[in-house]
Design an enzyme around this catalytic site. Structure first.
Site, PDB file in Angstrom:
ATOM      1  N   GLY A 113     -24.180   3.000  -2.788  1.00  0.00           N
ATOM      2  CA  GLY A 113     -23.137   3.630  -3.603  1.00  0.00           C
ATOM      3  C   GLY A 113     -22.734   2.720  -4.741  1.00  0.00           C
ATOM      4  O   GLY A 113     -23.555   1.972  -5.290  1.00  0.00           O
ATOM      5  N   LYS A 167       0.866  -1.180   0.000  1.00  0.00           N
ATOM      6  CA  LYS A 167       0.000   0.000   0.000  1.00  0.00           C
ATOM      7  C   LYS A 167       0.902   1.229   0.000  1.00  0.00           C
ATOM      8  O   LYS A 167       2.054   1.154   0.430  1.00  0.00           O
ATOM      9  CB  LYS A 167      -0.871  -0.001   1.266  1.00  0.00           C
ATOM     10  CG  LYS A 167      -2.114   0.832   1.163  1.00  0.00           C
ATOM     11  CD  LYS A 167      -3.294   0.030   0.635  1.00  0.00           C
ATOM     12  CE  LYS A 167      -4.515   0.905   0.472  1.00  0.00           C
ATOM     13  NZ  LYS A 167      -5.668   0.172  -0.010  1.00  0.00           N
TER      14      LYS A 167
HETATM   15  P1  NAD Z   1     -19.606   4.658  -2.018  1.00  0.00           P
HETATM   16  O1  NAD Z   1     -19.030   5.833  -1.315  1.00  0.00           O
HETATM   17  O2  NAD Z   1     -19.863   4.710  -3.485  1.00  0.00           O
HETATM   18  O3  NAD Z   1     -20.991   4.229  -1.312  1.00  0.00           O
HETATM   19  C1  NAD Z   1     -21.212   4.211   0.049  1.00  0.00           C
HETATM   20  C2  NAD Z   1     -22.685   4.551   0.277  1.00  0.00           C
HETATM   21  O4  NAD Z   1     -22.998   4.350   1.642  1.00  0.00           O
HETATM   22  C3  NAD Z   1     -23.048   5.999  -0.054  1.00  0.00           C
HETATM   23  O5  NAD Z   1     -24.181   6.025  -0.906  1.00  0.00           O
HETATM   24  C4  NAD Z   1     -23.340   6.613   1.321  1.00  0.00           C
HETATM   25  O6  NAD Z   1     -24.320   7.636   1.259  1.00  0.00           O
HETATM   26  C5  NAD Z   1     -23.848   5.399   2.065  1.00  0.00           C
HETATM   27  N1  NAD Z   1     -23.791   5.488   3.522  1.00  0.00           N
HETATM   28  C6  NAD Z   1     -22.825   6.030   4.299  1.00  0.00           C
HETATM   29  N2  NAD Z   1     -23.158   5.908   5.614  1.00  0.00           N
HETATM   30  C7  NAD Z   1     -24.337   5.249   5.648  1.00  0.00           C
HETATM   31  C8  NAD Z   1     -25.172   4.806   6.705  1.00  0.00           C
HETATM   32  N3  NAD Z   1     -24.869   5.008   7.978  1.00  0.00           N
HETATM   33  N4  NAD Z   1     -26.319   4.165   6.390  1.00  0.00           N
HETATM   34  C9  NAD Z   1     -26.662   3.946   5.107  1.00  0.00           C
HETATM   35  N5  NAD Z   1     -25.902   4.347   4.055  1.00  0.00           N
HETATM   36  C10 NAD Z   1     -24.747   4.979   4.319  1.00  0.00           C
HETATM   37  O7  NAD Z   1     -18.616   3.421  -1.665  1.00  0.00           O
HETATM   38  P2  NAD Z   1     -18.485   2.035  -2.425  1.00  0.00           P
HETATM   39  O8  NAD Z   1     -17.400   2.120  -3.438  1.00  0.00           O
HETATM   40  O9  NAD Z   1     -19.837   1.543  -2.825  1.00  0.00           O
HETATM   41  O10 NAD Z   1     -17.920   1.124  -1.251  1.00  0.00           O
HETATM   42  C11 NAD Z   1     -18.761   0.690  -0.200  1.00  0.00           C
HETATM   43  C12 NAD Z   1     -17.952  -0.109   0.792  1.00  0.00           C
HETATM   44  O11 NAD Z   1     -17.338  -1.229   0.151  1.00  0.00           O
HETATM   45  C13 NAD Z   1     -16.801   0.671   1.443  1.00  0.00           C
HETATM   46  O12 NAD Z   1     -16.629   0.200   2.752  1.00  0.00           O
HETATM   47  C14 NAD Z   1     -15.596   0.269   0.605  1.00  0.00           C
HETATM   48  O13 NAD Z   1     -14.387   0.404   1.321  1.00  0.00           O
HETATM   49  C15 NAD Z   1     -15.917  -1.183   0.334  1.00  0.00           C
HETATM   50  N6  NAD Z   1     -15.281  -1.735  -0.876  1.00  0.00           N
HETATM   51  C16 NAD Z   1     -15.516  -1.191  -2.089  1.00  0.00           C
HETATM   52  C17 NAD Z   1     -14.929  -1.750  -3.223  1.00  0.00           C
HETATM   53  C18 NAD Z   1     -15.210  -1.189  -4.588  1.00  0.00           C
HETATM   54  O14 NAD Z   1     -14.927  -1.883  -5.585  1.00  0.00           O
HETATM   55  N7  NAD Z   1     -15.776  -0.004  -4.724  1.00  0.00           N
HETATM   56  C19 NAD Z   1     -14.078  -2.850  -3.099  1.00  0.00           C
HETATM   57  C20 NAD Z   1     -13.862  -3.420  -1.835  1.00  0.00           C
HETATM   58  C21 NAD Z   1     -14.477  -2.843  -0.731  1.00  0.00           C
END
Ligand code: NAD
Length: 372
Positions: free
Chosen positions: A183, A81
């Site tokens: 999201g 990282k």
């Molecule tokens: P994102 O920011 O696009 O979406 C997160 C969503 O969660 C947002 O719409 C936000 O409004 C909502 N949110 C935040 N707090 C909330 C709550 N208390 N209650 C309900 N909704 C809430 O993020 P993402 O890319 O979709 O990632 C989501 C999770 O998955 C994160 O923890 C990220 O680290 C993990 N992740 C993502 C990926 C990827 O490919 N994007 C890969 C591995 C892990």
């Protein structure tokens, strides 16, 4: 605490590189935790850290997590990282990312970077100008683009495995799933779940996102405060971390926790508590590895079809975790760690035995993955 003491305290890292270029304002740290399985892959986080110690601890912790994630996913990748100290809204420049790219290049492929919190595909284009050892670049440049559909597809596979293990059925038809967060990952997951006939409830703190999803799919919305403790078969956290904590634990009404969010357990002990409650927990770094699998396919020469196909592996990986947990009578998060550590030991040992094959530095990404 002194730098070397901190490094020793946070794991046995192979290499920690401090990158400094005063002219462009670059202060970054690259941590290579373990390369027993392959080159260390992990994104570059740009964050306004309060001090250098915070940045160092963050990069040490995150790089170790990547080693476990890649190993449990069955990939020929190690864990690494990078962090860039600075405000992503104010301190970005072409020169900064190119200077960082030159540091990445000097490691000859031992570390491969990607975007992460605070960095974008556009920033990675600058890194790519200085080094081939970067992934997650735009599709137009031969990259794999947005990983979230693949992460979501892997999560779907993980939900299937968990439902099979806990409820004894292969079908998601009529299975009640509560998705927290709509999201990138959550919205794709809802689409996949609807196709499988699951009964889906959703919540997001952003009302626009809820409206978009409830208009497009036949799913019900609930209050963001209520989704964690809603009555369902599967709770799928796809928002922030630490959702399983002392406050939520005793109010959970689900049979399974299986979602895409990182660091779902506030503390390690919460995994043991879930086992005691009889709730099956799909360890986060095993179920959300689809995005990493997608990036791995990019290293081999990208194909969307192969990337989706690879994410199906999440099903078997989780089944293995559940089997180890049952056999050893331990919680699933501990079983995942054992699985990851055992593979590093077994395959890493093989590599040492056949040393020499990979001694010459790599000059391209393709050469590197072909030789692994
Ligand atoms: P994102 O920011 O696009 O979406 C997160 C969503 O969660 C947002 O719409 C936000 O409004 C909502 N949110 C935040 N707090 C909330 C709550 N208390 N209650 C309900 N909704 C809430 O993020 P993402 O890319 O979709 O990632 C989501 C999770 O998955 C994160 O923890 C990220 O680290 C993990 N992740 C993502 C990926 C990827 O490919 N994007 C890969 C591995 C892990």
């Amino acid at each position: 605490m002194l730098t070397f003491e901190l490094i020793e305290k946070h794991g046995e890292h192979e290499e920690v590189i401090f990158c400094h270029n005063k002219d462009v304002g670059l202060k970054a740290i690259i941590a290579i935790h373990n390369t027993a399985l392959g080159p260390a892959l992990g994104g570059t986080r740009m964050w306004h850290y309060a001090n250098e110690e915070d940045a160092l601890v963050d990069v040490l912790r995150l790089s170790k997590g990547m080693t476990y994630k890649a190993s449990a996913a069955g990939l020929n990748l190690g864990g690494g990282k990078a962090v860039i100290m600075g405000d992503p809204k104010k301190n970005k420049s072409e020169a900064l990312f190119r200077a960082f790219g030159a540091y990445v290049n000097s490691l000859h492929g031992k570390y491969i970077t990607a975007e992460d919190v605070g960095t974008t595909v556009h920033d990675m284009e600058y890194v790519f100008m200085e080094t081939p050892f970067v992934t997650g670049i735009p599709v137009a440049l031969g990259g794999s683009g947005d990983p979230s559909p693949y992460t979501a597809h892997g999560v779907l596979m993980g939900i299937r495995a968990s439902v099979k293990d806990k409820l004894g059925t292969d079908s998601l038809q009529g299975v009640r799933v509560a998705v927290q967060g709509l999201g990138n990952v959550g919205s794709h997951l809802v689409e996949f779940l609807e196709k499988e006939g699951a009964v889906v409830t959703v919540a997001d703190i952003d009302p626009d996102r809820v409206k978009r999803i409830t208009t497009k799919y036949s799913v019900k919305a609930t209050d963001p405060d209520a989704i964690v403790t809603s009555e369902c078969d599967v709770f799928a956290p796809c928002a922030l971390g630490a959702v399983i904590n002392d406050k939520t634990l005793n109010h959970l009404k689900c049979k399974i926790i299986a979602g895409g969010a990182n660091n779902q357990l506030a503390e390690y002990r919460h995994g043991d508590a879930l086992m005691e409650l009889g709730i099956l927990y799909a360890p986060d770094y095993v179920i959300n590895a689809g995005g990493l699998m997608n990036v791995f396919v990019e290293l081999e020469g990208y194909s969307q079809e192969r990337a989706f196909d690879k994410t199906k592996q999440v099903y078997d990986n989780l089944m293995n975790v559940f089997r180890i947990a049952r056999d050893e009578k331990i919680a699933t998060h501990r079983a995942a760690d054992r699985l990851a550590e055992a593979r590093i030991k077994a395959i890493g040992g093989l590599r040492q035995h056949h040393q020499g094959r990979t001694s010459r530095p790599f000059s391209t990404l393709k050469e590197m993955t072909n030789r692994k």
